[in-house]
Design an enzyme around this catalytic site. Structure first.
Site, mmCIF file in Angstrom:
data_model
loop_
_atom_site.group_PDB
_atom_site.id
_atom_site.type_symbol
_atom_site.label_atom_id
_atom_site.label_comp_id
_atom_site.label_asym_id
_atom_site.label_seq_id
_atom_site.Cartn_x
_atom_site.Cartn_y
_atom_site.Cartn_z
ATOM 1 N N HIS A 191 -6.851 -4.183 -1.067
ATOM 2 C CA HIS A 191 -6.040 -5.483 -0.772
ATOM 3 C C HIS A 191 -6.058 -6.394 -2.188
ATOM 4 O O HIS A 191 -6.147 -7.505 -2.134
ATOM 5 C CB HIS A 191 -6.326 -6.495 0.235
ATOM 6 N N HIS A 217 0.938 -1.063 -0.079
ATOM 7 C CA HIS A 217 -0.028 0.049 -0.024
ATOM 8 C C HIS A 217 0.746 1.459 0.089
ATOM 9 O O HIS A 217 0.242 2.272 0.563
ATOM 10 C CB HIS A 217 -1.029 -0.168 1.189
#
Ligand SMILES: Nc1ncnc2c1ncn2[C@@H]1O[C@H](COP(=O)(O)OP(=O)(O)O)[C@@H](O)[C@H]1O
Ligand SMILES: Nc1ncnc2c1ncn2[C@@H]1O[C@H](COP(=O)(O)OP(=O)(O)O)[C@@H](O)[C@H]1O
Ligand SMILES: [Mg+2]
Ligand SMILES: [Mg+2]
Ligand SMILES: [Mg+2]
Ligand SMILES: [Mg+2]
Lengths: 219, 331, 331, 219
Positions: free
Chosen positions: C219, C57
């Site tokens: 995700h 991320h």
């Protein structure tokens, strides 16, 4: 036979149409050895040009061609903007404030245009640029003009030479512009700029070939 | 082609609208002709720095407009140099009596348009210098090419020259410094994927699933060589050998090491590449004085990276460290 | 799978090596267990802010470590919550007598591990508060789900709480403020492409060439709905209707508008999306007090964006504007 | 028949091997309704566990299981790290400092493990989680233990129940974990966590089923 003011406008419109019809092809030619924007740039430029041209506006061929050139420069950007723009601004200077142009003057104007592109861009014949269709076209016109050829024939030879010149760029190794970065020098690919010039001459020949405007001229 | 855009013809206009919305504190957007200008410019007495180029490289150059960097940036159409008129208008808007410096990446289109604009400015009595950036070692520097392209060094030149201008240095001094930065910088890039120009709609070229394009240009120009995909350690070694060998950088040199993402490569990968670049520098005895890693010069959504090394002296480092307040670089 | 990586098993380690090389002035990297800590931490008397989550991320969370934001960040394996031990070690390294605040995105794994670590800290006598971020309106907030996910609001919570901690506020005050920020924030995202977890080697799911996945997770979790690809104006309108209607935001509200890229989307597209978000806000009578646009919370190389709106008051704005010196946010 | 210390070590090694053999399948199951890391996490965790286990180390089954649990928590992270770790730390507490475990004690230990997972994760049966293979396995063992069943038979029933339980998660609508975000609730997909538990029981059954260690036990 002379090239009239309205012929000139119709030339530019026809040029715009041919570019629009072939915009994807031109982008793709440029994508192969450059950055894929040549067709879009020409289209944006010629659309801008057509938008500023009125029926009798600007009121001489010289002014008209000058407007075409400066509009192309400002609306296109890129490499081709200044170079194609120069074709028209140089012609404008030769042609002057007239409302019809003879074949001989037109050829001189195109020679000035080719020289102007050469000076500005620093390219020579064989460098795989727009000069490789522009120069053959000018030379073809110079070879026939002044004999007993009509404007149509002169422009026919220009269109043919530009077409052949553009096609032959496939064999050339680029030494100028973005195509010179490509490992292969772009051998095996046709130059987009030369192809664009080919359409410029094709458009002019189309318009004059349609006949129509037989005014009293030298031939 | 799947992009977050509206009409392909409106990509630049829409992006400018967005920039205006996001950065009202730093930038003013001018439309038709398009340019991005530093808020509260012109800055009296300061040399005005103007750059520009095709769009599709964001944040370059609009993201570098602000205190300590550029006074104006001209975005052309995607991958298309801005027009001379656009450049002239931008320069006129931010010019001061101290003059205008054009920072121009060495592409034929950019050269032609900036040079034209420079002549028009000169005609109007505005002192103007043009600095070319040509750091890409992937291009042979010979008469058989248009010369080396400007890539990663552009950010470094704009930052360092911008800081010098902010200090009130003269046009010639800033131009000279910018040329010195360019002379000490070398770059090379690679692509994992191609990118799609919005109005074209399909990728400029296709790279196989197991291939990497070495020496790619930031406009999606095909590169000079395809190699099989390899661990980034090997890829960065290839790039840095070419870069280091070209200047050449020698043991003992202090450098700024810049790992740049081409748009589609996420930061986690750029950090990995940056780590490998630092390792290559160490292996050559180069001291990494400063680092930059991120997507600063992109080629639309292309996946890949460029690396740039700049040999620095104390003056350049001090100017690099000087405050900067732009959308993309800020410290 | 083509990525700039070495061994898939070493992705996190290699990225940390790179971060250490690029940001020696801001960060210290600890290995085994892995955490990124603010240089010169612990900061005496200041509540320590610790966050973390799976890697992939970036720049979240390591890029938010520094003055005015986080004291430490724990990167797990790609898309995998860090372990309780890792979190405990990071917290112990930066904790002060003022206590530790955990900022935790509401995913089961993050909750479990941070909660375990919080209990261990409490056992060691370190005051600890846990704040959950759960702003994603794509998830129904019902007993039939694990609750809403934490996405874009995380950056806003970490920035604002970080500024409050820097001012010396108490643990409870900072925790309360962080919860208030979370309560006033809503987000939703969309993806144009999926992403590939390095050790998996193929995309988590496949989105058709003419499709968009609405309500995707960061995700790479599949979203709630596939729609035909559309101009970004329409896509952003869909997202912002959902976001605005949920809180709901009402005419007259002042907001921070955050357009976030998911990793593979270049800045030019994010600016276009940000412009559309600003237009949607204006159409609903919301005043955009501040904007942020860029790739701050990514999902590896996923193309797409999330949008976040936060209703702000003067206090939040002042804290948002307060200085921050991190790798990713700096002003 | 008792479960010995070395059986326990072999169980964990076999568990590691089964996960390694199926790591791609487990990642893919997780990719479909989650984030694709479950197999990799389990593999990383069990590799770390096997690396810290020596031939007689730690020196009781309780300590050994505790080490397995805490190592899984610290090496895995994610949702499954704390939950699967809890399975072993809870078992450790029930089993205690012994070097052999009877079937009845093992079943009590697994019950404690299942309860521990339920408390920590807050899931219930039918929520499409690892509990949906863990709980049926525990119940199957509870149903047969204490009769004249061997440890092998008890573990056989556990392995079968876990397998069936895992397979049946395909019908369930996820109410916990990341799969609960998916529009469909993951109906039509098998739960990775339940499949992981299935391999845990399969490994245990494989090891005991190989027979070998007939020490003096209740059955
Ligand atoms: N130095 C030059 N002189 C003349 N023509 C050139 C030169 N360099 C490039 N060209 C022409 O320009 C064309 C590309 O135009 P364009 O796509 O606008 O350039 P770019 O995108 O590289 O700026 C080439 O196909 C070539 O014909
Ligand atoms: N609350 C819960 N209780 C028990 N098991 C759960 C819970 N939530 C998720 N799980 C299990 O965890 C598995 C996923 O583990 P993992 O991939 O580590 O999670 P994540 O990547 O979402 O953090 C699921 O397949 C499910 O069996
Ligand atoms: Mg081009
Ligand atoms: Mg171009
Ligand atoms: Mg995970
Ligand atoms: Mg998972």
């Amino acid at each position: 036979m002379l090239l009239s003011h309205s012929d000139t406008i119709r030339w530019i419109q026809r040029y715009r149409d041919l570019i629009a019809d072939n915009v994807d092809e031109l982008n793709k030619l440029d994508a192969a050895i450059g950055d894929g924007d040549f067709g879009a740039s020409m289209q944006r430029g010629l659309n801008a040009v057509v938008a500023v041209l009125g029926p009798g506006e600007p009121d001489s061929i010289g002014k008209l061609l000058h407007t075409v050139g400066t509009t192309l420069v400002s609306a296109m950007g890129g490499t081709s903007g200044p170079l194609v723009g120069t074709v028209f601004t140089k012609m404008a200077r030769v042609v002057g404030d007239v409302d019809a142009v003879e074949a001989s003057a037109l050829v001189v104007a195109f020679r000035a245009a080719a020289d102007g592109v050469g000076v500005l861009g620093g390219a020579e014949r064989g460098d795989k640029t727009m000069l490789d269709s522009l120069l053959p076209a000018v030379e073809a016109m110079e070879a026939v003009v002044g004999g007993d050829h009509t404007l149509q024939t002169v422009l026919h030879s220009a269109a043919e030479a530009a077409r052949t010149g553009a096609e032959r760029t496939i064999e050339l190794h680029a030494r100028k512009g973005r195509a010179s970065y490509v490992g292969s020098g772009g051998v095996g690919c046709i130059d987009p700029g030369a192809t664009g010039m080919r359409y410029m001459f094709a458009a002019l020949h189309d318009v004059v070939g349609e006949g129509i405007h037989y005014s009293e001229g030298t031939q | 082609m799947k992009k977050l855009i509206n009409d392909p013809a409106e990509v630049v206009a829409d992006a400018l609208t967005g920039m205006a919305a996001v950065h009202p504190d730093m930038l003013t957007i001018h439309r038709n002709p398009d340019f991005i200008r530093r808020r509260n410019s012109p800055v009296a007495g300061k040399v005005a720095l103007v750059s520009g180029g095709g769009s599709g490289h964001e944040p370059m150059h609009g993201g570098f407009v602000g205190i300590g960097m550029l006074d104006a940036a001209c975005p052309g159409a995607v991958f298309t140099s801005p027009s001379a008129n656009q450049i002239q208008a931008a320069a006129a808007a931010v010019a001061t009596e101290a003059g205008v410096l054009f920072i121009v990446k060495n592409y034929t289109g950019d050269r032609l348009n900036f040079t034209m604009a420079a002549e028009w400015l000169a005609d109007d009595g505005i002192p103007c210098e043009v600095v070319l950036v040509d750091d890409d070692v992937a291009v042979e520097n010979s008469t058989h090419t248009a010369g080396r392209r400007g890539t990663g060094a552009t950010v470094l030149v704009e930052k360092i020259a911008g800081a010098a201008a902010e200090q009130g240095r003269s046009l010639l001094a800033v131009a000279q410094l910018a040329r010195r930065v360019n002379a000490g910088a070398r770059s090379m890039g690679l692509a994992l994927t191609s990118s799609t120009v919005p109005h074209v709609g399909s990728p400029n070229f296709v790279i196989g699933d197991a291939e990497v394009e070495l020496g790619v240009g930031i406009h999606g120009e095909p590169g000079r060589r395809r190699i099989p995909h390899a661990p980034v350690k090997e890829l960065v070694a290839l790039l840095s050998e070419a870069v280091i060998g070209d200047l050449p950088f020698v043991a003992g040199d202090r450098v700024i090491a810049f790992t740049n993402g081409l748009g589609g490569t996420p930061l986690i990968e750029l950090y990995i590449a940056a780590g490998e670049l630092a390792a290559c520098c160490a292996a050559h005895g180069l001291t990494v004085a400063r680092s930059l890693a991120g997507s600063y010069i992109t080629a639309l959504e292309m996946a890949g990276c460029t690396i740039t090394l700049l040999r620095v002296d104390d003056e350049m480092l001090e100017l690099w460290d000087a405050p900067v307040t732009t959308a993309a670089l800020r410290w």
